[in-house]
Motif scaffolding. Sequence first.
Motif, PDB file in Angstrom:
ATOM      1  N   UNK A  46       0.805  -1.226   0.000  1.00 30.30           N
ATOM      2  CA  UNK A  46       0.000   0.000   0.000  1.00 30.30           C
ATOM      3  C   UNK A  46       0.837   1.275   0.000  1.00 30.30           C
ATOM      4  N   UNK A  49      -0.570   4.132  -2.165  1.00 33.21           N
ATOM      5  CA  UNK A  49      -1.724   4.848  -1.599  1.00 33.21           C
ATOM      6  C   UNK A  49      -1.281   5.778  -0.473  1.00 33.21           C
ATOM      7  N   UNK A  50      -0.333   5.308   0.333  1.00 31.44           N
ATOM      8  CA  UNK A  50       0.159   6.145   1.441  1.00 31.44           C
ATOM      9  C   UNK A  50       0.756   7.436   0.875  1.00 31.44           C
ATOM     10  N   UNK A  53      -1.887   9.868  -0.563  1.00 33.03           N
ATOM     11  CA  UNK A  53      -2.640  10.628   0.454  1.00 33.03           C
ATOM     12  C   UNK A  53      -1.746  11.698   1.099  1.00 33.03           C
ATOM     13  N   UNK A  54      -0.471  11.350   1.327  1.00 30.70           N
ATOM     14  CA  UNK A  54       0.443  12.336   1.917  1.00 30.70           C
ATOM     15  C   UNK A  54       0.640  13.511   0.964  1.00 30.70           C
ATOM     16  N   UNK A  56      -1.497  14.584  -1.353  1.00 29.29           N
ATOM     17  CA  UNK A  56      -2.718  15.400  -1.344  1.00 29.29           C
ATOM     18  C   UNK A  56      -2.722  16.339  -0.140  1.00 29.29           C
ATOM     19  N   UNK A  57      -2.347  15.767   1.001  1.00 31.12           N
ATOM     20  CA  UNK A  57      -2.334  16.542   2.237  1.00 31.12           C
ATOM     21  C   UNK A  57      -1.294  17.673   2.148  1.00 31.12           C
ATOM     22  N   UNK A  60      -2.606  20.493  -0.309  1.00 36.49           N
ATOM     23  CA  UNK A  60      -3.704  21.342   0.187  1.00 36.49           C
ATOM     24  C   UNK A  60      -3.198  22.266   1.294  1.00 36.49           C
ATOM     25  N   UNK A  61      -2.148  21.843   1.990  1.00 32.01           N
ATOM     26  CA  UNK A  61      -1.598  22.704   3.024  1.00 32.01           C
ATOM     27  C   UNK A  61      -0.679  23.777   2.445  1.00 32.01           C
ATOM     28  N   UNK A  70      -9.524  12.033  -5.141  1.00 30.12           N
ATOM     29  CA  UNK A  70      -8.919  10.736  -5.460  1.00 30.12           C
ATOM     30  C   UNK A  70      -9.944   9.796  -6.100  1.00 30.12           C
ATOM     31  N   UNK A 165       7.840   5.670   7.912  1.00 31.35           N
ATOM     32  CA  UNK A 165       7.869   5.929   6.478  1.00 31.35           C
ATOM     33  C   UNK A 165       6.929   7.096   6.143  1.00 31.35           C
ATOM     34  N   UNK A 166       5.841   7.213   6.887  1.00 33.88           N
ATOM     35  CA  UNK A 166       4.886   8.298   6.634  1.00 33.88           C
ATOM     36  C   UNK A 166       5.519   9.651   6.963  1.00 33.88           C
ATOM     37  N   UNK A 167       6.217   9.682   8.094  1.00 33.84           N
ATOM     38  CA  UNK A 167       6.829  10.947   8.492  1.00 33.84           C
ATOM     39  C   UNK A 167       7.936  11.332   7.516  1.00 33.84           C
ATOM     40  N   UNK A 170       6.384  12.544   4.343  1.00 36.60           N
ATOM     41  CA  UNK A 170       5.814  13.883   4.522  1.00 36.60           C
ATOM     42  C   UNK A 170       6.903  14.951   4.432  1.00 36.60           C
TER      43      UNK A 170
END
Lengths: 190, 510
Positions: A46, A49-50, A53-54, A56-57, A60-61, A70, A165-167, A170
């Motif tokens: 996944x 997908x992660x 989404x990151x 997109x976030x 927008x910021x 999406x 991995x998310x951080x 980002x």
Amino acid sequence: MVGVTVLFLGGCTASRPYLQAYTAQVPVQACSVAVLPVVNQSDYDQGGTILHRLLLSALINERPWRLALEGDVRKIYRELHVRPWQQASPDQLRVLGSRLEVDLLIGGKIITMEEQIKGGKFNPRLKIELQVYDGADGTLLWSTYHSRKGTDYRKLMHFGLSNTISELGKKMLKEILILWKEEGLLACPE
Amino acid sequence: MPRRFSCIVLLVAATLLLVSPAVHSRQSRIAVLPMEDLSRGGNGLNYGVTQLVRDNLASRDLAVLGRDEVLAFMVKNRVRWLGHLGSRYIRRLHDDLGVDYALLGSVNQRRDTKPYVLGLTLQLIRTEDARLVWAHSVELCDADEIGLLGLAGSQDLQEMERLVVGKALQGLAADLRQYGGPLDIQEGVESVFLGPEIVRPGEEVSCRITLSLSASQLYNTTVSVFVDERIVEARYSSVDNSFQAVWNAAPADGHYPVQVAISRPGQLDKEVLVGGYQVDGLAPSLALQVKGQELNGVVVLRKKIDMIPLLKNPEPISRWRMSVRDEEGLVVMGDDGRAGLPGRFSWWGQAKSGALVPDGFYTIELEVWDRVGNKGAARQTIQVIRQEPEMQVALNEQDDKVVVHLNYAGQIPLDYWRLEIRDKEGGLISESSGTEAPEGLELALAAMPSGKISYHLYAQDMLGNRLLRQVDAMVPLAGEASDEGGDFLAEAVAEERSKVMARQVWTEDF
């Protein structure tokens, strides 16, 4: 003290994203964006997908873009018989740009995504490439390659480390967006 | 008007003025869609985080749509996925349930053993114009919580979930209307079915278009399709509120983009590129390369042959058929398949029953059909030869010597031969070998031992067919009585007990 200095310098010498432009002229207007499903070439489940989404976030910021949903992007992918893990062809990119009515299309590719856990400590690694296409004709405008490890962000001892991995993703996306802004690639006249 | 009555009117008016802002600015109604849990694979659900998000929002000045209402909406609209929604469904949330905002999210990472990890992304979508107005990502790891003194964070995963949800929603403004700017309702193409993707020249192509317009907006709306320099009017169907255009594909091969033009009274025409289709009228150009030894320009099968199909202009193949026909045109062997054409075919010279086919000429035919049914074919003739080299041995007594004649009448050139003549004890009397059949071998009779002799003949042709023959001649040589009398050598040959050894029988490879 020497060790601390080395660690500190290590944190400062991390690489910047590498940007490759494919056209001399970027679109004058980049007010609306669609993020395409990220192609995941790593074994991380996944991961695409992660990162999607990151991204997109992060976008927008950055500013109040009109960002395609999406769900809408995926629906057009289905209609065009493009799998989410496939790269859309130039013809398909043109359709996506026209249907979603966006100025830019951002596609991505994960080359490496891994999280090594040793002795309760994480060391995530991420290598990504983002491609930006003109929404009007699907031509590739620029692409950016970025590679980082969690330890690249170390400030002092364990402080500043990116443990997930998310951080890490980002932070890397933020660096990429800063670079794009510096290069004047995300201009939207008010 | 009595003074007391006017006071009451004033009081009521003042109350209304005070209350009216609250009445007009009603609570924003928000729907929290179930959170996708990517740590559980595609379409995993995280009910716990969903509930935490709902509880957090409910504690604010927001009207949170009930969980059952959300689930009923998903069931009614057949929403079988999590984490994302298209604008069509977002608008239905607005139109059907009066929802102002939809909150979607995904648990990007979740590790339920030490060190705990949780990553969450939330997206807020304004339903009226299906616009993403706010998003936030929060990631937390146990290791992040280690303090200066090296003390680890004390939370378990549930505590971490509460912490992450709190941090994620911390930045969300109390008044959601501050997000997203003015309304920007996109009116255009909602869905398109264009098919088939690939057709033969002149075949029918259709395009069904659904617009993101209400029934009243659809009134007087016209939709046209631009394709191949033609304009095709799309007909409105009230059954599913769609427009459908049907046309025949162009006669020439190529890719044809399809553009849709939407005209509404009082509005600028809108043109949208919706896709394209391919016209293919050419049969696949196919070649069949047969690998093997050739004899007179024809590939020969002894054990097996390999065939490599080559598409000169590679394109997807929908099905294929391979058949082997004998000289009478009967299919002795065949195979077929769908989709991918194998990179190589091998034939071991067997019929469908598994038995080996007899020697002779065979035609191998490969047929392929592309996605629209154009057929291409390629043929190759091969020859099956498994017969061992036929060699005759004749022994003649001439004066004081024995002349051995080897006769080979086969068409296939010999690779080599070897003849050994042995006495009754198996001792080697003479040996000869070569690559061509000899005219005559002369052996001195005086050198021949008394008693019986035998010979062993080995030969192999250039195809690899082998002859292994052991003949126990039992020849009564000169000086010994012969029961039959006459030319003892000729008799001996007549009486020879030939034992042709099958190739499968173990023998020393020579």
